[in-house]
Structure formats: structure tokens, C-alpha cells
Design a protein around this motif. Structure first.
Motif, PDB file in Angstrom:
ATOM      1  N   GLN A  43      50.358  33.918  43.668  1.00 48.19           N
ATOM      2  CA  GLN A  43      50.267  35.245  43.079  1.00 48.19           C
ATOM      3  C   GLN A  43      48.819  35.724  42.989  1.00 48.19           C
ATOM      4  O   GLN A  43      48.537  36.900  43.196  1.00 48.19           O
ATOM      5  N   ALA A  44      47.906  34.809  42.679  1.00 46.56           N
ATOM      6  CA  ALA A  44      46.487  35.158  42.623  1.00 46.56           C
ATOM      7  C   ALA A  44      45.994  35.633  43.986  1.00 46.56           C
ATOM      8  O   ALA A  44      45.282  36.640  44.093  1.00 46.56           O
ATOM      9  N   LEU A  45      46.382  34.910  45.026  1.00 53.14           N
ATOM     10  CA  LEU A  45      45.973  35.290  46.379  1.00 53.14           C
ATOM     11  C   LEU A  45      46.590  36.623  46.780  1.00 53.14           C
ATOM     12  O   LEU A  45      45.903  37.493  47.343  1.00 53.14           O
ATOM     13  N   ILE A 162      36.011  37.870  44.156  1.00 59.50           N
ATOM     14  CA  ILE A 162      35.668  37.651  42.741  1.00 59.50           C
ATOM     15  C   ILE A 162      36.929  37.661  41.887  1.00 59.50           C
ATOM     16  O   ILE A 162      37.120  36.805  41.009  1.00 59.50           O
ATOM     17  N   LEU A 163      37.804  38.625  42.139  1.00 64.02           N
ATOM     18  CA  LEU A 163      39.059  38.703  41.394  1.00 64.02           C
ATOM     19  C   LEU A 163      39.912  37.468  41.632  1.00 64.02           C
ATOM     20  O   LEU A 163      40.480  36.892  40.687  1.00 64.02           O
ATOM     21  N   TRP A 164      40.008  37.035  42.889  1.00 63.82           N
ATOM     22  CA  TRP A 164      40.793  35.847  43.236  1.00 63.82           C
ATOM     23  C   TRP A 164      40.267  34.612  42.506  1.00 63.82           C
ATOM     24  O   TRP A 164      41.037  33.829  41.955  1.00 63.82           O
ATOM     25  N   GLY A 165      38.948  34.448  42.485  1.00 69.56           N
ATOM     26  CA  GLY A 165      38.358  33.309  41.782  1.00 69.56           C
ATOM     27  C   GLY A 165      38.665  33.334  40.295  1.00 69.56           C
ATOM     28  O   GLY A 165      38.965  32.296  39.697  1.00 69.56           O
ATOM     29  N   CYS A 166      38.610  34.524  39.697  1.00 73.09           N
ATOM     30  CA  CYS A 166      38.914  34.639  38.261  1.00 73.09           C
ATOM     31  C   CYS A 166      40.372  34.295  37.980  1.00 73.09           C
ATOM     32  O   CYS A 166      40.688  33.610  37.001  1.00 73.09           O
ATOM     33  N   LEU A 167      41.281  34.761  38.838  1.00 73.75           N
ATOM     34  CA  LEU A 167      42.704  34.471  38.632  1.00 73.75           C
ATOM     35  C   LEU A 167      43.012  32.994  38.840  1.00 73.75           C
ATOM     36  O   LEU A 167      43.848  32.422  38.131  1.00 73.75           O
TER      37      LEU A 167
END
Length: 223
Positions: A43-45, A162-167
């Protein structure tokens, strides 16, 4: 290369406050309850990919699509606000679980695009900024032409990463807060989403009113 680095830095500084990864992480935690680690990573990806696609499509054809369907930025804000209000209300007042009804894979994956990617992350504010930037960059003389062509996709890619890493780091937060903490976060985020949705709708309505006032003033001046 210095010009390219400067352009990417400026783009990230403009986008990240609107994207607001910490808020998205909190919403992700609330929506991903009951999913396995592999499902959460998927889901993060998917969320990061969706955000990238939304931004890249908005940059290149967003203004054209909105013109074709006669959609205004205020209309986009009001529609996005309505979506956030509905989703936030469901999170704030969750339905009791029904063990007899199994959630299929499509239902479990449904939150990757709505509401995570849109309108929570790449929402009306982000879309409006990207469309405005796309128009402004056509007349830009600060950066070389090749930077104007190369920088936007790299900015959107960096934002998505950046968003993917945070999730992906959300599991660490879950270990600290526990299930009761996640339930509390879910209800808090539901309330905040309702507030954000109402504010989006208010902003869109005010923009419409302001446009009507300005048009009337212009008509009076012309007459």
C-alpha cells in the motif's frame, strides 16, 4: 547541474508542506489496521506511485483536462472537501466489525488511491500549485530551458520517494503506539479530515464568491 539542484530544491520546498508526509503517515496507520506487513508495504508503494502519477499528469495535462471538462479550482476544492468529509466521518464513527463478512483484496487495497493519494496527499492545493507552476514556468527566464524540462519529473519523483520512505517507517510508529493508540489516531485523523474537508469547501466557496464580486465590480467599471 547547479541550476538543476536549485530548481529541485525550490520545488520540494514548495510541495512538501502541501504534501505533508506526517499527516499522510498518521492516516496510513489508521487505514492499514489489520493488514500484514507485506500488505502495508504494498500500500505504501502504491500510494507513492499514485501520488507521482497524479502530479506528473497534473503538470503536463492538468490544465487541459480541467478546461475540457470546465472544472475550476474552486470546484476541485469543494469536491475534494466533500470526499474528505465522507471518509473522515467513517473514521470518526467506525462501523462495528462483522467477522462473517470477509474483506476481499480489492476492498483492502482501496485506500491507496482514495483517500491517501487523493485528496489527502495530492489534494486540491497541490494540484492548484502544480497547474499554476506549469503555466508560470512557460515564461520563466531564471532557469535554462533544459532545467525547466528535466526538473519537474525529478521533483515529483523525489516527493514520491520521500512519502514512500515515511510510509514504510509507519511500522515503527505502530510498535510504539499499539492497537489502542492506532484506534485513537484513527478517530483523531477522522475528525481532522472532516475539518480539512469543511475548510476545502469553505475555501472553494469563498473563491467563487470573490470571483463573482470581482466580475461584478469589473462590469460596473466598464459600464
Amino acid at each position: 547541474m547547479g541550476h538543476l539542484f536549485d530548481a529541485i530544491t525550490l520545488g520540494l520546498l514548495a510541495l512538501l508542506p502541501l504534501i505533508n508526509p506526517p499527516t499522510t503517515v498518521a492516516l496510513f496507520l489508521a487505514l492499514s489496521q489489520g493488514l500484514s506487513r507485506e500488505e502495508k508495504n504494498q500500500q505504501a508503494l502504491l500510494t507513492a506511485v499514485n501520488v507521482f502519477l497524479i502530479m506528473i499528469i497534473t503538470y503536463y495535462v492538468g490544465a487541459l483536462i480541467m478546461d475540457i471538462f470546465n472544472i475550476s479550482i474552486p470546484g476541485l476544492r469543494i469536491a475534494g472537501g466533500g470526499i474528505l468529509i465522507i471518509i473522515g466521518a467513517r473514521m470518526l464513527f467506525p462501523q462495528p466489525p462483522q467477522p462473517s463478512v470477509a474483506r476481499n483484496e480489492a476492498e483492502r487495497a482501496s485506500f491507496a488511491f482514495v483517500p491517501l493519494a487523493m485528496p489527502s496527499t495530492a489534494g486540491p492545493g497541490t494540484i492548484a500549485l502544480i497547474i499554476s507552476a506549469s503555466s508560470a514556468l512557460k515564461h520563466n527566464t531564471t532557469f535554462p530551458a533544459w532545467v525547466i524540462q528535466v526538473a519537474p519529473p525529478l521533483i515529483f519523483l523525489a516527493t514520491a520517494l520521500i512519502l514512500w520512505g515515511c510510509l514504510r517507517a509507519s511500522d515503527l510508529i505502530m510498535k510504539v503506539t499499539g492497537r489502542s493508540g492506532i484506534d485513537a489516531v484513527s478517530r483523531i485523523m477522522g475528525f481532522l479530515l472532516v475539518c480539512m474537508g469543511v475548510q476545502f469547501a469553505i475555501n472553494g466557496s469563498l473563491e467563487i464568491v470573490q470571483t463573482l464580486i470581482n466580475n461584478n465590480i469589473q462590469l460596473l467599471r466598464n459600464s
